[in-house]
Design a protein around this motif. Structure first.
Motif, PDB file in Angstrom:
ATOM      1  N   CYS A 163       1.376   5.898 -12.267  1.00 13.69           N
ATOM      2  CA  CYS A 163       2.150   6.412 -12.992  1.00 13.69           C
ATOM      3  C   CYS A 163       0.629   7.365 -14.690  1.00 13.69           C
ATOM      4  N   TYR A 182       4.160  10.895 -16.314  1.00 15.39           N
ATOM      5  CA  TYR A 182       4.781  11.931 -15.195  1.00 15.39           C
ATOM      6  C   TYR A 182       3.956  10.818 -13.966  1.00 15.39           C
ATOM      7  N   CYS A 183       4.973  10.625 -12.714  1.00 14.81           N
ATOM      8  CA  CYS A 183       4.468   9.852 -12.128  1.00 14.81           C
ATOM      9  C   CYS A 183       5.106   9.863 -10.228  1.00 14.81           C
ATOM     10  N   SER A 236      10.353   5.310 -12.205  1.00 17.80           N
ATOM     11  CA  SER A 236       8.930   5.124 -11.820  1.00 17.80           C
ATOM     12  C   SER A 236       8.843   4.437 -10.235  1.00 17.80           C
ATOM     13  N   ARG A 250       6.921   7.694  -7.344  1.00 17.14           N
ATOM     14  CA  ARG A 250       6.079   6.998  -6.762  1.00 17.14           C
ATOM     15  C   ARG A 250       6.809   7.248  -4.980  1.00 17.14           C
TER      16      ARG A 250
END
Length: 155
Positions: A52, A56-57, A87, A91
């Motif tokens: 992240c 933004y991740c 998040s 991911r």
């Protein structure tokens, strides 16, 4: 079996449903694995180690606002109310694909006016946001980079 009746094995039928409906269970025209791969390439060159940065991740570079608009998709056995649920999902490649699908169910449309909703339109939705996908991406350096990357994986 009656003559002329088509019977599909269950495994083939299941594969068709997943392809035809996307990962949210709702139909999204032209959103297939090749498009997912291209959208990932455009966002981060599909860097699976992308953590992240700046809010933004993940490999699709998903923001919390995008995640909320997409329906707050979470990993199995997680809850949207948990602080880092968004998040953690962003991911995870498979969870992030579900976020992308949720967002495109809500905002996917023909952004460039060519009469077809396809991966280029989805890239424009991701680049400009769901409410402004008609704006040309070449207005900024980031938009130009997205267009160049899309050309590399054009479907």
């Amino acid at each position: 079996m009656p003559r002329g009746q088509l019977v599909l094995p269950a495994c083939m039928f299941g594969a068709f449903v997943i392809w035809a409906t996307g990962s949210t269970g709702q139909f999204i025209p032209n959103l297939n694995n090749a498009c997912y791969a291209c959208l990932c390439h455009v966002a981060t060159m599909c860097d699976m180690s992308n953590g992240c940065v700046g809010g933004y991740c993940g490999p699709y570079n998903i923001s919390r606002v995008y995640w909320v608009d997409a329906g707050m998709v979470v990993l199995p056995d997680d809850v949207p109310e948990r602080n880092h649920a968004w998040s953690d999902c962003a991911r995870s490649f498979s969870c992030a694909k579900r976020i992308i699908a949720g967002y495109l169910v809500k905002f996917g449309k023909d952004c460039n006016g060519d009469g077809v909703t396809n991966c280029f339109d989805y890239m424009m939705v991701n680049g400009n946001g769901g409410y402004g996908c008609h704006a040309p991406l070449n207005r900024s350096a980031n938009g130009r980079r997205w267009l160049q990357r899309f050309d590399q994986c054009r479907l």
